[in-house]
Structure formats: C-alpha cells, structure tokens
Enzyme design. Sequence first.
Site, PDB file in Angstrom:
ATOM      1  CE  LYS A 183      -5.336  -9.265  -2.409  1.00  0.00           C
ATOM      2  NZ  LYS A 183      -5.631  -8.646  -1.126  1.00  0.00           N
TER       3      LYS A 183
ATOM      4  CE  LYS B 105     -12.654  -5.353   0.192  1.00  0.00           C
ATOM      5  NZ  LYS B 105     -11.555  -4.597   0.779  1.00  0.00           N
TER       6      LYS B 105
ATOM      7  CE  LYS C 187      -4.427  -1.608   1.491  1.00  0.00           C
ATOM      8  NZ  LYS C 187      -5.561  -1.481   2.397  1.00  0.00           N
TER       9      LYS C 187
HETATM   10  P1  TYM Z   1     -10.107  -7.037   3.003  1.00  0.00           P
HETATM   11  O1  TYM Z   1     -11.211  -6.059   3.143  1.00  0.00           O
HETATM   12  O2  TYM Z   1      -8.993  -6.709   2.080  1.00  0.00           O
HETATM   13  O3  TYM Z   1     -10.683  -8.437   2.550  1.00  0.00           O
HETATM   14  C1  TYM Z   1     -11.778  -9.035   3.210  1.00  0.00           C
HETATM   15  C2  TYM Z   1     -11.590 -10.535   3.294  1.00  0.00           C
HETATM   16  O4  TYM Z   1     -11.483 -11.099   1.986  1.00  0.00           O
HETATM   17  C3  TYM Z   1     -10.286 -11.849   1.875  1.00  0.00           C
HETATM   18  N1  TYM Z   1      -9.782 -11.693   0.507  1.00  0.00           N
HETATM   19  C4  TYM Z   1      -9.552 -12.702  -0.336  1.00  0.00           C
HETATM   20  N2  TYM Z   1      -9.699 -14.033  -0.193  1.00  0.00           N
HETATM   21  C5  TYM Z   1      -9.382 -14.801  -1.266  1.00  0.00           C
HETATM   22  N3  TYM Z   1      -8.933 -14.294  -2.444  1.00  0.00           N
HETATM   23  C6  TYM Z   1      -8.761 -12.969  -2.620  1.00  0.00           C
HETATM   24  N4  TYM Z   1      -8.323 -12.483  -3.778  1.00  0.00           N
HETATM   25  C7  TYM Z   1      -9.083 -12.108  -1.526  1.00  0.00           C
HETATM   26  N5  TYM Z   1      -9.029 -10.763  -1.364  1.00  0.00           N
HETATM   27  C8  TYM Z   1      -9.446 -10.538  -0.098  1.00  0.00           C
HETATM   28  C9  TYM Z   1      -9.343 -11.223   2.891  1.00  0.00           C
HETATM   29  O5  TYM Z   1      -8.312 -12.126   3.262  1.00  0.00           O
HETATM   30  C10 TYM Z   1     -10.291 -10.921   4.024  1.00  0.00           C
HETATM   31  O6  TYM Z   1     -10.537 -12.082   4.797  1.00  0.00           O
HETATM   32  N6  TYM Z   1      -7.451  -6.277   7.147  1.00  0.00           N
HETATM   33  C11 TYM Z   1      -8.625  -6.921   6.617  1.00  0.00           C
HETATM   34  C12 TYM Z   1      -9.917  -6.507   7.275  1.00  0.00           C
HETATM   35  C13 TYM Z   1      -9.942  -6.651   8.760  1.00  0.00           C
HETATM   36  C14 TYM Z   1     -10.115  -7.853   9.477  1.00  0.00           C
HETATM   37  C15 TYM Z   1     -10.133  -7.477  10.852  1.00  0.00           C
HETATM   38  C16 TYM Z   1     -10.247  -9.188   9.123  1.00  0.00           C
HETATM   39  C17 TYM Z   1      -9.855  -5.629   9.669  1.00  0.00           C
HETATM   40  N7  TYM Z   1      -9.986  -6.124  10.923  1.00  0.00           N
HETATM   41  C18 TYM Z   1     -10.280  -8.409  11.856  1.00  0.00           C
HETATM   42  C19 TYM Z   1     -10.392 -10.126  10.137  1.00  0.00           C
HETATM   43  C20 TYM Z   1     -10.408  -9.750  11.482  1.00  0.00           C
HETATM   44  C21 TYM Z   1      -8.733  -6.575   5.138  1.00  0.00           C
HETATM   45  O7  TYM Z   1      -8.243  -5.582   4.695  1.00  0.00           O
HETATM   46  O8  TYM Z   1      -9.524  -7.429   4.434  1.00  0.00           O
END
Ligand code: TYM
Length: 337
Positions: free
Chosen positions: A199, A202, A117
């Site tokens: 990857k 979004k 990032k």
């Molecule tokens: P975020 O918002 O980027 O993604 C949300 C969830 O989706 C999963 N994910 C994926 N899984 C498979 N393939 C992909 N291409 C893919 N892209 C995203 C992520 O692994 C995630 O599970 N830091 C976290 C959000 C967060 C969080 C938390 C998660 C904040 N606090 C506490 C768990 C517990 C994030 O940015 O996810």
Amino acid sequence: MDASTQKPVVLSGIQPSGHLTIGNYIGALKHWVRLQDSHQCLFVLVDLHAITVRQDPQDLRKRCYDFLALYLACGIDPGKSTVFVQSHVPAHAGLAWVLNCFTYMGELSRMTQFKDKARKHQANINVGLFAYPALMAADILLYQADLVPVGADQRQHLEIARDLALRFNGIYGQVFNVPEAYIPPVGARVMSLQDPASKMSKSDDNAANYLALLDPPEVARNKIKRAVTDCGAEIAYDPDQRPGISNLVSIYGALSGQDFSAIQAAYAGRGYAPFKADLAEMVAEFLKPIQQEYGKVRRDRAYMHSVLKAGASEAARRSGRTMDKVYRKLGFIEREA
Ligand code: TYM
C-alpha cells in the site's frame, strides 16, 4: 441522522503522521469533499492516534497545521463541516476508555494494522497501539455517525466499531448508531509507486514510494515517470497480474473520472510512455491549485485557529450528549451542571 439538519452523519479522520499522499486523497479526502452537501460531516485530525508511535513534539505540532491546511485546501469547507483536532475534545479519550472495557484482547490481536505496526516498532509495542481500534470506534460512535468514508485498509477497524456498538447496545439498549463504512469502488487501496505489492503509505521512509500532496509538481511528474510498471506494454487494469500499471490506471481513473475500459481504449497500442506522460501532467495540474490554496491557508494561523475553535466547540457539544447517555447507562452518578 442529525436532528437539526435531517442529514445522515459522516465522520472520518486522518492521522497526522508522515506526508499526506494522493492515496489519502483518492481513498478518503476526495469523498469527504463530495459528501459535504448531502451529509452532516465531521472531520477530525486524530492526534491522539498519532502518539501510538513516538513523535517529535515540534514536528507533530507543525504537521497538524500542515494537515489542517491541506484538509481545507482540498475543499473541506468549515462553513459546511465540523473540522477539529481530536485532543481538543476530551470525550474521545473518555469513550475510548469505556470501550476498552468492552473490547476483547482476542479481537484486537487479530488486527492487521496492529501486527504491521508492531513489526515496524518492535521497541515500542505499547498498549495504545494495541487498543487503537477502541479509540477509533469512540471517534465514530461519539457522533452517532451513519457513514465513515475510508480506504480499504480501515475495513477491519470499522468492523470492530460496528461490533462494539452492537455489543454495547445489546447490554444497555439503544445508545450508539451502528455505522456503515464507505469504501470507494475505485482507489480504495492506492499502491506504492516503487513496490506495487504494498500500500502507498504516508509514513514510508522512501519518498519515491508515495506521491505527497505537497510534492512540487516537477517532483510528482518524475515520481510517476519512474513508477514501476510490469513487463508488457499494454495499458491494462489487472491488479493481480499487472499490479504496477493497474495502480497507475486507478490513479488516472480516480483523478479523471474515466472508467478503466475508456482509459485502456484511449491508450491501446501506444505503450507506457505516453500514458505515463499524460498521467504525470494530470497529477501536476491536480496538485497546483491545492498547493496554492494550501500556501494561503497555512500562512493564516488566526484563520486555522478560528476553524479549530468552532470545530472543537461543536464536536464537544455533540459528543457530550453521547457521553452523558453512556455514563448514565453505565450507572455513573450524574454530574451537576
Ligand atoms: P490514516 O491516517 O492511515 O489514513 C487516512 C485515510 O486515508 C486512507 N488511506 C488510503 N486510501 C487509499 N489508498 C491508500 N494507499 C491509503 N492510505 C490511507 C485510509 O484508509 C484513511 O481513510 N485509523 C485511521 C484514522 C482514524 C479514523 C477514525 C478514520 C482514526 N479515527 C475514525 C475514520 C474514522 C488511519 O490511521 O487512517
């Protein structure tokens, strides 16, 4: 373990940025839905995390409603699970500050998400972006979570959360449960459709790279048909040598529940075209009911607010217990009730 239900506690969250994708669904949301009966679940829309990159306020607010409606449309049931917005529960920022004081600069500097990032947002490498994993650890540790279902990209963050729990407990005695990650065996890292070495994200600027849960079925079909595949014609799962087709096979497997060898056998000798056509259809059929339900929920602002109100009050109650303990252990004077 949740004392009232005797069920293990699950916590997970998604950042309201970009467009919720099939990667988020296959890597995380799908498992959230499944865990709701066997676990006491809390699902949070992490808006505090989202502002680590600059957001347009109107877009952010709209996206939070969109994401909440999608959580519910995908099968998150507020009757079973606590669904809330992170900024509605001040304890997240409160515990994050405490954990910042127990997190080393060196461990945060090693985080690959921070490095990525920081590269993308060179004009805004802010302290929040750097300290992001401490806020994420707070999200998890506040609820004494046992299990955190996430995609593979969050593994490093989960490790920091565990390290922080152990470090704090080591100094002050048992305060935090030490959480386990749940990273699914299939679909933990869904790749970009046009660039299967990266990857699926979004927040990608190029919409051809991701399949959004709100893509109209016709758009989704075309994205699958145009997805990059490798030279060769066999349907195979071999992410190192054949990343393009392997990614599509893993999406097929995650949506159909079939294992890779069954998929390979079903398409043996038939080439990519029929496989892609079937997958395109499967994706379109998968999206239709979600989008229908999304339409209903998204129009019902009063319902969404009632879900968030109940969620915030339950989350505040539970996180308050942990915060009281943390502050007591740190030596802060207790606030009179
Ligand atoms: P975020 O918002 O980027 O993604 C949300 C969830 O989706 C999963 N994910 C994926 N899984 C498979 N393939 C992909 N291409 C893919 N892209 C995203 C992520 O692994 C995630 O599970 N830091 C976290 C959000 C967060 C969080 C938390 C998660 C904040 N606090 C506490 C768990 C517990 C994030 O940015 O996810």
